[in-house]
Design a protein around this motif. Structure first.
Motif, mmCIF file in Angstrom:
data_model
loop_
_atom_site.group_PDB
_atom_site.id
_atom_site.type_symbol
_atom_site.label_atom_id
_atom_site.label_comp_id
_atom_site.label_asym_id
_atom_site.label_seq_id
_atom_site.Cartn_x
_atom_site.Cartn_y
_atom_site.Cartn_z
ATOM 1 N N LEU A 93 38.497 35.899 -36.878
ATOM 2 C CA LEU A 93 37.916 35.862 -35.745
ATOM 3 C C LEU A 93 37.010 34.856 -35.810
ATOM 4 O O LEU A 93 36.452 34.277 -36.727
ATOM 5 C CB LEU A 93 36.971 37.116 -35.591
ATOM 6 C CG LEU A 93 37.616 38.639 -35.583
ATOM 7 C CD1 LEU A 93 36.521 39.364 -35.358
ATOM 8 C CD2 LEU A 93 38.448 38.504 -34.209
ATOM 9 N N ALA A 94 36.659 34.203 -34.552
ATOM 10 C CA ALA A 94 36.070 32.903 -34.149
ATOM 11 C C ALA A 94 34.607 33.667 -33.386
ATOM 12 O O ALA A 94 34.997 34.159 -32.663
ATOM 13 C CB ALA A 94 36.489 31.949 -33.583
ATOM 14 N N LEU A 95 33.575 32.897 -33.503
ATOM 15 C CA LEU A 95 32.441 33.384 -32.612
ATOM 16 C C LEU A 95 31.660 32.012 -32.212
ATOM 17 O O LEU A 95 31.610 31.021 -33.027
ATOM 18 C CB LEU A 95 31.368 34.031 -33.598
ATOM 19 C CG LEU A 95 30.263 34.744 -32.635
ATOM 20 C CD1 LEU A 95 29.841 36.037 -33.248
ATOM 21 C CD2 LEU A 95 29.003 33.748 -32.901
ATOM 22 N N SER A 96 31.389 32.181 -31.071
ATOM 23 C CA SER A 96 30.471 31.042 -30.497
ATOM 24 C C SER A 96 29.174 31.451 -29.542
ATOM 25 O O SER A 96 29.306 32.693 -29.017
ATOM 26 C CB SER A 96 31.453 29.878 -29.657
ATOM 27 O OG SER A 96 31.703 30.475 -28.604
ATOM 28 N N VAL A 97 28.137 30.971 -29.518
ATOM 29 C CA VAL A 97 27.007 31.151 -28.722
ATOM 30 C C VAL A 97 26.681 29.858 -27.732
ATOM 31 O O VAL A 97 26.694 28.988 -28.341
ATOM 32 C CB VAL A 97 25.657 31.683 -29.525
ATOM 33 C CG1 VAL A 97 24.760 32.228 -28.665
ATOM 34 C CG2 VAL A 97 26.334 32.569 -30.224
ATOM 35 N N ILE A 98 26.745 30.180 -26.429
ATOM 36 C CA ILE A 98 26.113 29.062 -25.530
ATOM 37 C C ILE A 98 25.118 29.721 -24.807
ATOM 38 O O ILE A 98 24.724 31.010 -24.341
ATOM 39 C CB ILE A 98 27.340 28.694 -24.651
ATOM 40 C CG1 ILE A 98 27.735 29.825 -23.748
ATOM 41 C CG2 ILE A 98 28.384 28.175 -25.312
ATOM 42 C CD1 ILE A 98 28.735 29.266 -22.639
ATOM 43 N N ASP A 99 24.102 28.761 -24.303
ATOM 44 C CA ASP A 99 22.936 29.189 -23.383
ATOM 45 C C ASP A 99 23.696 29.378 -21.987
ATOM 46 O O ASP A 99 24.767 29.160 -21.603
ATOM 47 C CB ASP A 99 21.720 28.294 -23.630
ATOM 48 C CG ASP A 99 22.100 26.944 -23.086
ATOM 49 O OD1 ASP A 99 22.961 26.415 -22.518
ATOM 50 O OD2 ASP A 99 21.300 26.125 -23.503
ATOM 51 N N GLU A 100 22.370 29.661 -20.876
ATOM 52 C CA GLU A 100 22.708 29.675 -19.599
ATOM 53 C C GLU A 100 23.124 28.484 -19.034
ATOM 54 O O GLU A 100 23.946 28.466 -17.923
ATOM 55 C CB GLU A 100 21.445 30.445 -18.981
ATOM 56 C CG GLU A 100 20.355 29.436 -18.566
ATOM 57 C CD GLU A 100 19.477 29.385 -20.095
ATOM 58 O OE1 GLU A 100 18.242 29.053 -19.819
ATOM 59 O OE2 GLU A 100 19.960 29.868 -21.068
ATOM 60 N N GLY A 101 22.985 27.168 -19.598
ATOM 61 C CA GLY A 101 23.390 25.884 -19.014
ATOM 62 C C GLY A 101 24.694 25.539 -19.525
ATOM 63 O O GLY A 101 25.155 24.332 -19.268
ATOM 64 N N GLY A 102 25.263 26.322 -20.575
ATOM 65 C CA GLY A 102 26.753 25.903 -21.096
ATOM 66 C C GLY A 102 26.499 25.255 -22.124
ATOM 67 O O GLY A 102 27.616 24.609 -22.939
ATOM 68 N N TYR A 103 25.399 24.963 -22.871
ATOM 69 C CA TYR A 103 24.986 24.245 -24.022
ATOM 70 C C TYR A 103 25.371 24.821 -25.420
ATOM 71 O O TYR A 103 24.863 26.142 -25.439
ATOM 72 C CB TYR A 103 23.717 23.778 -24.292
ATOM 73 C CG TYR A 103 23.207 22.634 -23.223
ATOM 74 C CD1 TYR A 103 23.774 21.193 -23.328
ATOM 75 C CD2 TYR A 103 22.410 22.783 -22.142
ATOM 76 C CE1 TYR A 103 23.322 20.321 -22.533
ATOM 77 C CE2 TYR A 103 22.160 21.926 -21.224
ATOM 78 C CZ TYR A 103 22.570 20.689 -21.317
ATOM 79 O OH TYR A 103 22.131 19.622 -20.603
ATOM 80 N N PRO A 104 26.221 24.686 -26.276
ATOM 81 C CA PRO A 104 26.492 25.339 -27.478
ATOM 82 C C PRO A 104 25.154 25.556 -28.283
ATOM 83 O O PRO A 104 24.450 24.536 -28.389
ATOM 84 C CB PRO A 104 27.593 24.245 -28.172
ATOM 85 C CG PRO A 104 27.318 22.917 -27.791
ATOM 86 C CD PRO A 104 26.956 23.013 -26.289
ATOM 87 N N VAL A 105 25.127 26.520 -28.909
ATOM 88 C CA VAL A 105 23.904 26.942 -29.836
ATOM 89 C C VAL A 105 24.519 27.139 -30.918
ATOM 90 O O VAL A 105 23.597 26.926 -32.076
ATOM 91 C CB VAL A 105 23.258 28.174 -29.209
ATOM 92 C CG1 VAL A 105 22.149 28.702 -29.988
ATOM 93 C CG2 VAL A 105 22.501 27.892 -27.602
ATOM 94 N N CYS A 106 25.447 28.044 -31.248
ATOM 95 C CA CYS A 106 26.002 28.214 -32.761
ATOM 96 C C CYS A 106 27.364 28.553 -32.605
ATOM 97 O O CYS A 106 28.169 28.921 -31.656
ATOM 98 C CB CYS A 106 25.475 29.403 -33.187
ATOM 99 S SG CYS A 106 26.036 29.893 -34.782
#
Length: 229
Positions: free
Chosen positions: A176-189
């Motif tokens: 499994l792959a995981l990603s986190v982005i904020d409300e502006g679409g910027y990658p966080v993790c």
């Protein structure tokens, strides 16, 4: 490729640092310090649990169960999930649930490992008979499953200036792959595809919505737990 195996506890805490992608305007601070929260405890418990089963280590299994049982679980009320991708009729079905060190099944396993050793039997009895002492931390846990190439997107509110933890535990049948982005679409993790449990720790600069994406990168259906604090 599978993620790294569990090193000693201190090294593990360092190894759980996220593969973060930073952007100047992201809703993010550089502060990732703070005491390990409930999500971290569950990831540590899962890492220890899996290593204990692999090596037949009764003491490590007892520690994993104690860690997991020290966390109270509640279902998310403010997370919204969207799933993309179709499940193929040829998609192999994996296990129906992720292995859980807080489960009764884990107790049965450690009872079997204790065998006829009276000292280990006493430790197992104490673990099963006693409730966790002191304040019990609470984690938010959502359950889901993904077929081959399917993606779950979880939209969730997070508080500014508060350390956030997002953990992922799959059933081990496929990466499994995981990603986190904020409300502006910027990658966080970003966590690359892997079998082992993964954890992101980050601190939003302000209140806002974040999207956590979980993708099945394998050929077998995968059930997983998504954990937040």
């Amino acid at each position: 490729m599978p993620r790294a195996a569990l090193p000693p506890t201190v090294i593990l805490l360092l190894a759980l640092s996220p593969f973060a992608a930073w952007a100047e305007d992201a809703n993010l601070t550089t502060n990732t310090t703070g005491a390990a929260g409930a999500a971290t405890r569950l990831i540590l418990a899962q890492q220890a649990y899996e290593m204990a089963l692999e090596n037949g280590d009764t003491i490590l299994l007892l520690a994993a169960i104690r860690l997991a049982r020290g966390v109270s679980i509640r279902t998310p009320s403010a997370w919204e999930k969207t799933t993309t991708g179709e499940v193929s009729t040829d998609n192999p079905i994996g296990r129906s649930a992720t292995p859980d060190p807080a489960s009764d099944h884990a107790i049965q396993i450690v009872q079997g490992l204790a065998g006829e050793d009276p000292d280990l039997q006493d430790l197992v009895y104490d673990l099963d008979a006693q409730l966790p002492q002191g304040d019990v931390e609470t984690a938010v846990v959502a359950l889901s499953s993904l077929g081959q190439a399917q993606v779950d997107s979880w939209r969730m509110p997070l508080s500014g200036s508060v350390l956030s933890e997002i953990g992922l535990i799959g059933d081990g049948d496929s990466p499994l792959a995981l990603s986190v982005i904020d409300e502006g679409g910027y990658p966080v993790c970003t966590l690359p595809p892997g079998i082992a449990p993964g954890l992101c720790r980050f601190t939003p600069a302000r209140n806002g919505f974040f999207v956590v994406t979980v993708q099945n990168a394998g050929a077998v259906e995968n059930s997983y737990r998504l954990i937040g604090n």
